[in-house]
Design a protein around this motif. Structure first.
Motif, PDB file in Angstrom:
ATOM      1  N   ALA A  53      -3.027   9.592  -4.335  1.00 44.56           N
ATOM      2  CA  ALA A  53      -3.964   9.134  -3.755  1.00 44.56           C
ATOM      3  C   ALA A  53      -4.868  10.022  -3.319  1.00 44.56           C
ATOM      4  O   ALA A  53      -4.577  11.073  -2.892  1.00 44.56           O
ATOM      5  CB  ALA A  53      -3.349   8.546  -2.352  1.00 44.56           C
TER       6      ALA A  53
ATOM      7  N   VAL B   9      -5.180  -3.610  -4.505  1.00 44.16           N
ATOM      8  CA  VAL B   9      -4.899  -2.071  -4.303  1.00 44.16           C
ATOM      9  C   VAL B   9      -4.925  -1.105  -5.598  1.00 44.16           C
ATOM     10  O   VAL B   9      -5.270  -0.261  -5.471  1.00 44.16           O
ATOM     11  CB  VAL B   9      -3.513  -2.232  -3.606  1.00 44.16           C
TER      12      VAL B   9
ATOM     13  N   GLU C 181      -8.506  -0.652  -6.323  1.00 46.06           N
ATOM     14  CA  GLU C 181      -9.107   0.318  -5.382  1.00 46.06           C
ATOM     15  C   GLU C 181      -8.630   1.733  -6.028  1.00 46.06           C
ATOM     16  O   GLU C 181      -9.280   2.549  -6.066  1.00 46.06           O
ATOM     17  CB  GLU C 181      -8.797   0.153  -3.994  1.00 46.06           C
ATOM     18  N   LEU C 182      -7.346   1.656  -6.242  1.00 44.39           N
ATOM     19  CA  LEU C 182      -6.563   3.281  -6.903  1.00 44.39           C
ATOM     20  C   LEU C 182      -7.295   3.625  -8.019  1.00 44.39           C
ATOM     21  O   LEU C 182      -7.825   4.724  -8.139  1.00 44.39           O
ATOM     22  CB  LEU C 182      -5.255   3.111  -7.076  1.00 44.39           C
TER      23      LEU C 182
ATOM     24  N   ASP D 204      -8.184   3.037   4.090  1.00 45.61           N
ATOM     25  CA  ASP D 204      -9.066   2.407   2.985  1.00 45.61           C
ATOM     26  C   ASP D 204      -8.354   1.602   2.043  1.00 45.61           C
ATOM     27  O   ASP D 204      -8.856   0.374   1.747  1.00 45.61           O
ATOM     28  CB  ASP D 204      -9.792   3.379   1.938  1.00 45.61           C
ATOM     29  N   PHE D 205      -6.979   1.831   1.926  1.00 50.44           N
ATOM     30  CA  PHE D 205      -5.954   0.840   0.929  1.00 50.44           C
ATOM     31  C   PHE D 205      -5.704  -0.444   1.905  1.00 50.44           C
ATOM     32  O   PHE D 205      -5.617  -1.314   1.612  1.00 50.44           O
ATOM     33  CB  PHE D 205      -5.114   1.567   0.370  1.00 50.44           C
TER      34      PHE D 205
ATOM     35  N   VAL E 220       0.737  -1.091   0.059  1.00 44.29           N
ATOM     36  CA  VAL E 220      -0.118  -0.089  -0.023  1.00 44.29           C
ATOM     37  C   VAL E 220       0.808   1.296  -0.061  1.00 44.29           C
ATOM     38  O   VAL E 220       0.726   2.174  -0.863  1.00 44.29           O
ATOM     39  CB  VAL E 220      -0.919  -0.004   1.238  1.00 44.29           C
TER      40      VAL E 220
ATOM     41  N   CYS F 251      -8.561  -2.567   2.074  1.00 46.68           N
ATOM     42  CA  CYS F 251      -8.730  -3.323   0.759  1.00 46.68           C
ATOM     43  C   CYS F 251      -7.799  -4.672   0.770  1.00 46.68           C
ATOM     44  O   CYS F 251      -8.035  -5.552   0.522  1.00 46.68           O
ATOM     45  CB  CYS F 251      -8.702  -2.311  -0.314  1.00 46.68           C
TER      46      CYS F 251
END
Length: 269
Positions: free
Chosen positions: A56, A98, A101-102, A62-63, A47, A66
């Motif tokens: 970010a 990750v 999610e990004l 949050d990451f 992360v 995840c």
């Protein structure tokens, strides 16, 4: 010291596999938790490497969450018969989660982010060769595109970064904080009451900024976040320098009116 050093010894693949087999045979949640704790540092490593590499736009937690979810899934779905170790399999799943999610958090398309990276590299190369910032025409020529196309892409990039005042930056303590919270404050902020008042004022600033028209927010981002000159902003927006100055004056007037009770937080040139 020997015993302490032993307690920090990295668990081997054989030990990990044995622990995983015990978990699969028994379904004991405590055994799975031990595996999660074993590989939790791997989540943070992945992360924080990605956070530093990309802009970010959400909380680091949050990451982390995840990544931990992906770790738990990888433990449940791991198949040693496929040849990879549990660590290798977990790495792949966590890294992929990750990245997903990004991409989910970044509303700009990947093609625009490629433009952003290419513009940055071309600018850096030009400055290295000539010792100065390139003009829009020079930068476009270095990238093999037209000045009009470059202005269009720079405008799109600026628009995608309108929330930059709330994006995460690395503080002196190497922790992630919002950019607006890096504003240097007076010693009074050490007082809890003063800190609470400052937080409330910052919230009002965010609301006032969000209420500005898109063009005025774009100018504010380019001027105060991107640190561009009025002329450079005019090139990007395809308007005159005097028009940029006019927009700048309008946004300052609106913000000062909305923040008249927090004038000390709104000091611009």
């Amino acid at each position: 010291m020997k015993a302490d050093g032993k307690s920090r010894r990295r668990i081997s693949h054989a030990e990990t596999l044995a622990l995983w087999k015990q978990y699969k045979a028994s379904g004991d949640a405590q055994l799975r938790n031990r595996l999660v704790l074993t590989f939790a540092p791997l989540v943070k490593y992945i992360v924080y490497n990605k956070i530093r590499e990309l802009p970010a736009r959400c909380e680091v937690d949050d990451f982390i969450s995840c990544g931990l979810e992906a770790l738990i899934v990888s433990i449940d779905r791991y198949d040693p018969e496929k040849g990879a170790t549990l660590e290798q399999y977990a790495w792949t799943r966590i890294h992929g989660a990750v990245l997903d999610e990004l991409r989910r958090q970044d509303w700009a398309p990947r093609s625009l982010r490629r433009w952003e990276r290419d513009i940055h590299r071309a600018r850096e190369r030009f400055m290295g060769n000539h010792g100065r910032q390139p003009s829009t025409e020079e930068l476009a020529d270095a990238m093999g595109t037209s000045a009009a196309e470059l202005r269009l892409r720079q405008g799109e990039i600026a628009a995608s970064d309108v929330t930059s005042l709330n994006t995460l930056v690395l503080s002196d303590e190497e922790t992630n904080v919002e950019r607006i919270d890096t504003i240097v404050s007076d010693d009074d902020t050490a007082d809890p009451e003063a800190a609470a008042l400052a937080d409330a004022a910052k919230l009002r600033f965010r609301r006032a900024f969000a209420s500005l028209p898109d063009r005025e927010r774009e100018v504010a981002v380019l001027l105060y976040v991107k640190n561009l000159t009025l002329r450079e902003i005019g090139d990007i927006l395809d308007v005159s320098e005097s028009r940029v100055c006019q927009i700048h004056g309008e946004l300052k007037k609106k913000l000062r009116s909305a923040l008249k009770d927090e004038a000390s937080l709104f000091e611009v040139a």
